[in-house]
Write a protein that holds these residues in place. Sequence first.
Motif, short mmCIF file in Angstrom:
data_model
loop_
_atom_site.label_atom_id
_atom_site.label_comp_id
_atom_site.label_asym_id
_atom_site.label_seq_id
_atom_site.Cartn_x
_atom_site.Cartn_y
_atom_site.Cartn_z
N UNK A 78 0.79 -1.22 0.00
CA UNK A 78 0.00 0.00 0.00
C UNK A 78 0.82 1.28 0.00
N UNK A 79 2.12 1.18 0.21
CA UNK A 79 2.95 2.38 0.20
C UNK A 79 4.28 2.07 -0.48
N UNK A 80 4.98 3.09 -0.93
CA UNK A 80 6.27 2.86 -1.57
C UNK A 80 7.27 2.23 -0.60
N UNK A 81 8.23 1.52 -1.16
CA UNK A 81 9.21 0.81 -0.33
C UNK A 81 10.04 1.75 0.52
N UNK A 82 10.37 2.91 0.01
CA UNK A 82 11.18 3.85 0.78
C UNK A 82 10.43 4.33 2.01
N UNK A 83 9.13 4.52 1.89
CA UNK A 83 8.32 4.94 3.04
C UNK A 83 8.30 3.84 4.09
N UNK A 84 8.12 2.61 3.66
CA UNK A 84 8.08 1.49 4.59
C UNK A 84 9.42 1.33 5.30
N UNK A 85 10.52 1.46 4.56
CA UNK A 85 11.84 1.35 5.19
C UNK A 85 12.09 2.47 6.19
N UNK A 86 11.73 3.70 5.82
CA UNK A 86 11.91 4.83 6.73
C UNK A 86 11.08 4.67 8.00
#
Length: 107
Positions: A78-86
């Motif tokens: 549901x969200x970009x990978x960079x957002x999930x990692x951050x």
Amino acid sequence: MINLLVFCAIVVFYFWSKESEISPVEAMFALGFYAIYIVVYLFVPPFANASSSQMGLLYGLVPAVSVSAVLFPHFNQQSPEIVTRCLGWIGLALVFAILLCFKIFVW
């Protein structure tokens, strides 16, 4: 001690799956940071006098989910990978800071 089992399961799944597009340096840093967190939580005194389900969720589940979010951001569709990692890094750092504050000032 369940934290150690969860840590081992995450490490085994990371090396077994090889689906993650995260850099190996960032993955090792995340696993090392989680290992340091577990050592401080389990083996560095003082310890909490009482326990509750909320403490178990905060100190057990949140760091495990945060490290999993850093290592496997593609599971969150549901969200970009960079957002999930951050968000994973923020969760891990925040729980570690809370743990240190409690060990130094409260317990």
